[in-house]
Enzyme design. Structure first.
Site, PDB file in Angstrom:
ATOM      1  N   ARG A  94       0.654  -1.193   0.015  1.00 33.23           N
ATOM      2  CA  ARG A  94       0.276   0.146   0.009  1.00 33.23           C
ATOM      3  C   ARG A  94       0.760   1.266  -0.060  1.00 33.23           C
ATOM      4  O   ARG A  94       1.603   1.221   1.102  1.00 33.23           O
ATOM      5  CB  ARG A  94      -0.855   0.107   1.322  1.00 33.23           C
ATOM      6  CG  ARG A  94      -1.778   1.309   1.422  1.00 33.23           C
ATOM      7  CD  ARG A  94      -2.497   1.314   2.576  1.00 33.23           C
ATOM      8  NE  ARG A  94      -2.889   2.722   2.773  1.00 33.23           N
ATOM      9  CZ  ARG A  94      -3.001   3.368   3.793  1.00 33.23           C
ATOM     10  NH1 ARG A  94      -2.614   3.072   4.907  1.00 33.23           N
ATOM     11  NH2 ARG A  94      -3.583   4.626   3.683  1.00 33.23           N
ATOM     12  N   HIS A 139      -2.916  10.821   0.571  1.00 35.25           N
ATOM     13  CA  HIS A 139      -2.453  10.661   2.053  1.00 35.25           C
ATOM     14  C   HIS A 139      -1.743  12.054   2.435  1.00 35.25           C
ATOM     15  O   HIS A 139      -0.649  11.966   2.500  1.00 35.25           O
ATOM     16  CB  HIS A 139      -1.309   9.534   2.000  1.00 35.25           C
ATOM     17  CG  HIS A 139      -1.291   8.980   3.204  1.00 35.25           C
ATOM     18  ND1 HIS A 139      -1.178   7.425   3.646  1.00 35.25           N
ATOM     19  CD2 HIS A 139      -0.848   9.547   4.484  1.00 35.25           C
ATOM     20  CE1 HIS A 139      -0.898   7.045   4.728  1.00 35.25           C
ATOM     21  NE2 HIS A 139      -0.668   8.569   5.308  1.00 35.25           N
ATOM     22  N   GLU A 184      -7.430   8.518   6.701  1.00 36.06           N
ATOM     23  CA  GLU A 184      -7.353   8.950   7.814  1.00 36.06           C
ATOM     24  C   GLU A 184      -8.050  10.559   7.686  1.00 36.06           C
ATOM     25  O   GLU A 184      -7.369  11.316   8.234  1.00 36.06           O
ATOM     26  CB  GLU A 184      -6.256   9.205   9.001  1.00 36.06           C
ATOM     27  CG  GLU A 184      -5.768   7.667   8.899  1.00 36.06           C
ATOM     28  CD  GLU A 184      -4.686   7.609  10.083  1.00 36.06           C
ATOM     29  OE1 GLU A 184      -3.951   8.450  10.365  1.00 36.06           O
ATOM     30  OE2 GLU A 184      -4.265   6.440  10.403  1.00 36.06           O
ATOM     31  N   ASN A 326      -7.445   1.882  10.035  1.00 30.03           N
ATOM     32  CA  ASN A 326      -6.199   1.993  10.686  1.00 30.03           C
ATOM     33  C   ASN A 326      -6.095   1.769  12.140  1.00 30.03           C
ATOM     34  O   ASN A 326      -7.041   2.748  12.813  1.00 30.03           O
ATOM     35  CB  ASN A 326      -5.305   3.239  10.166  1.00 30.03           C
ATOM     36  CG  ASN A 326      -5.148   3.279   8.640  1.00 30.03           C
ATOM     37  OD1 ASN A 326      -5.461   2.615   7.843  1.00 30.03           O
ATOM     38  ND2 ASN A 326      -4.752   4.544   8.407  1.00 30.03           N
ATOM     39  N   TYR A 328      -4.183   1.450  15.778  1.00 26.91           N
ATOM     40  CA  TYR A 328      -2.586   1.317  16.797  1.00 26.91           C
ATOM     41  C   TYR A 328      -3.006   1.323  18.250  1.00 26.91           C
ATOM     42  O   TYR A 328      -2.047   0.507  18.918  1.00 26.91           O
ATOM     43  CB  TYR A 328      -2.017   2.731  16.662  1.00 26.91           C
ATOM     44  CG  TYR A 328      -1.376   3.037  15.261  1.00 26.91           C
ATOM     45  CD1 TYR A 328      -0.037   2.512  14.891  1.00 26.91           C
ATOM     46  CD2 TYR A 328      -2.261   3.432  14.123  1.00 26.91           C
ATOM     47  CE1 TYR A 328       0.325   2.697  13.680  1.00 26.91           C
ATOM     48  CE2 TYR A 328      -1.583   3.774  12.856  1.00 26.91           C
ATOM     49  CZ  TYR A 328      -0.266   3.105  12.684  1.00 26.91           C
ATOM     50  OH  TYR A 328       0.081   3.344  11.340  1.00 26.91           O
ATOM     51  N   GLU A 394      -3.492  -0.245   8.325  1.00 31.54           N
ATOM     52  CA  GLU A 394      -2.153   0.344   9.185  1.00 31.54           C
ATOM     53  C   GLU A 394      -2.381  -0.414  10.548  1.00 31.54           C
ATOM     54  O   GLU A 394      -3.388  -0.410  11.218  1.00 31.54           O
ATOM     55  CB  GLU A 394      -2.084   1.693   9.284  1.00 31.54           C
ATOM     56  CG  GLU A 394      -1.629   2.410   8.024  1.00 31.54           C
ATOM     57  CD  GLU A 394      -1.704   3.921   8.200  1.00 31.54           C
ATOM     58  OE1 GLU A 394      -1.116   4.377   9.329  1.00 31.54           O
ATOM     59  OE2 GLU A 394      -1.687   4.614   7.315  1.00 31.54           O
TER      60      GLU A 394
END
Ligand SMILES: *[C@@H]1O[C@H](CO)[C@@H](O)[C@H](O)[C@H]1NC(C)=O
Ligand SMILES: *[C@@H]1O[C@H](CO)[C@@H](O)[C@H](O)[C@H]1NC(C)=O
Ligand SMILES: *[C@@H]1O[C@H](CO)[C@@H](O)[C@H](O)[C@H]1NC(C)=O
Length: 486
Positions: A94, A139, A184, A326, A328, A394
């Site tokens: 990606r 992005h 995002e 995504n 985290y 992600e």
């Protein structure tokens, strides 16, 4: 030496612990990067200036005073990048397209042949290596000239963005079958337009982020419909986007904190997911009500959150082929109601956001290691949006300067176990992406936080890359398509 030692230690642990969990054959693995974070070549050929060029060239914007002028030098070294992808054995890569490298002025009347040639070469090398390209159209690196016209707060941006997307479909869609319109949007709008932290650093808290979000949702839908109507029939690919979300866990068992955490999910993931993935469309009801009430109490004649017309709601709803996310980390949420004079996103949300200090940390203040939150987030998406196909675009861990990165290995080990738990719960996850292929320019943190599986020496003009211990861990995970139970 150190790496060999780590790997043999891991093998030993696995040999002792035993139980192997296999990933389903329907799950594919990749790694991700983004144009501004790796390419460099900021003024190569006829590339135009973008908002990250402008932002990082100003003093006191980036923690270490650095910029992405050279970054990982992938503009000159993408052949080495593809070698690394082959070494890892990934199914897909990606990456994103730099808008101002393709369209130097932002508009599609002038297309850079060198810009097109760069991505052509990368895509051809990937396909020759049997690695599927996943392309993020936007992005974060908006052409500066379009920012001068208001950027994502200009309603005409939906046309300019869709023109750019069309150039990408035309140029690369014969070989690229997986598209992401945006990476995002929450961060683009909140940190770029509500706050000062990221380019363009507008800092119109409680106002800028909502206007940005409104136009970004329309831009996404317009590009989706263009692909769906014109390109899907001939190119037969798929298109969606990827939203960022931590898991938001109630801080206590109280009903108030449960309500607060639910509301926080709507202000975080829901802000951009509800309009696209829910049955009713539009922003979450709780966002519309709260922002409208607070706006009126603050003396505004209308809500600071713009309204969609019924036609717009219908146009945006359902513009996805999959749910991209995504993830985290996890936050704890407590109810915190205040009356506020000043417009503010967090006061609109009305909760306290914090983390448990005993959770293991990383080099990033916001990134604590909480693997169980991943399973809860994936289940929340499954429950909220009728069990969509989920692609994780992600997931990763930051440290400072470390080849023998056992903490990153432990992060991946925990989060991949949690992913398997979610799949066993019935979540339809078909892709997993590690962020990132290599250390790169971490936005306002500069080069102080490293997320790479490969180490990059930013002091060496050649920007050499070397596999960290975690690269070998990821490679062996992909080879065996399995991990040990935690
Ligand atoms: C490109 O930018 C670099 C600084 O990163 C500068 O030294 C160089 O002169 C610039 N080249 C051109 C052609 O403007
Ligand atoms: C908004 O204000 C109305 C009228 O004061 C009130 O009935 C309603 O509960 C408020 N809604 C929210 C979500 O604060
Ligand atoms: C997952 O989603 C894909 C694509 O929509 C679908 O073909 C597949 O049947 C789904 N799998 C499960 C287990 O629901």
């Amino acid at each position: 030496m150190a790496i060999t030692k780590t790997i043999s230690l891991l093998c030993l642990i696995f040999a002792v612990r035993g139980e192997v969990r296999r990933f389903p054959d329907t799950l594919s693995f990749g790694v991700a990067t983004a144009s501004y974070q790796i390419e460099g070549g900021w003024n190569a050929s006829d590339k135009g200036e973008n908002i990250w060029d402008r932002f990082s060239h100003q003093p006191n914007t980036i923690k270490d005073g650095s910029n992405g002028d050279v970054a990982c030098d992938s503009y000159n070294q993408h052949k080495r990048d593809v070698e690394m992808l082959k070494e890892l054995g990934v199914d897909f890569y990606r990456f994103s397209i730099s808008w101002s490298r393709i369209l130097p002025d932002g508009f599609s009347n002038k297309i850079s042949q060198d810009g097109i040639a760069y991505y052509d070469s990368l895509i051809n090398d990937l396909i020759a290596a049997n690695i599927t390209p996943f392309v993020t159209i936007y992005h974060w690196d908006l052409p500066q000239r379009l920012q001068d016209l208001g950027g994502w707060t200009n309603p005409l941006i939906a046309d300019y963005y869709t023109d750019f997307a069309e150039v990408a479909f035309e140029a690369f869609g014969d070989r690229v079958k997986n598209w992401l319109t945006f990476n995002e949007p929450w961060v683009v709008c909140l940190q770029g337009y509500g706050q000062h932290a990221k380019a363009p650093g507008v800092g119109m808290n409680g106002i800028g982020e909502y206007i940005c979000g409104h136009n970004l949702l329309k831009s996404h839908a317009k590009a989706y419909h263009l692909y769906d109507d014109v390109y899907r029939p001939i190119q037969m690919g798929r298109i969606g986007w990827t939203l960022s979300s931590n898991w938001l866990e109630p801080a206590t068992q109280s009903a108030a904190d449960a309500e607060a955490a639910d509301r926080a999910m709507q202000f975080n993931l829901g802000w951009f997911s509800h309009a696209v993935f829910s049955r009713e469309g539009d922003y979450p009801q709780v966002m519309r009500d709260r922002i409208a009430n607070k706006s009126l109490a603050q003396g505004y004649p209308r809500s600071r959150l713009p309204e969609f017309t019924p036609e717009e709601i219908a146009y945006i709803k359902g513009t996805f082929d999959f749910f991209g996310v995504n993830h985290y980390s996890t936050n704890l949420i407590k109810m915190l109601e205040t009356t506020s004079i000043a417009p503010d996103f967090f006061l609109d949300m009305g909760v306290l956001v914090f983390q448990n200090p005993t959770w293991p940390g990383s080099a990033s203040s916001w990134l604590k290691v909480v693997p169980w939150g991943f399973r809860k987030l994936l289940n929340w998406i499954k429950e909220s949006y009728n069990n969509p196909e989920i692609l994780v675009f992600e997931n990763g861990f930051s440290d400072r300067d470390n080849m023998d990165d056992v903490d990153r290995i432990s992060y991946y080990h925990g989060y991949l176990n949690s992913l398997l738990d979610a799949i066993e719960d019935g979540c339809n996850v078909t892709a997993y992406t590690a962020w990132s292929l290599m250390d790169n320019f971490e936005w306002d943190e500069g080069y102080t936080e490293r997320f790479g599986l490969y180490y990059v020496d930013f002091n060496d003009p050649r920007r050499p890359r070397k596999p960290k211990a975690s690269a070998l861990y990821y490679k062996s995970t992909l080879e065996t398509r399995s991990i040990e139970r935690d």
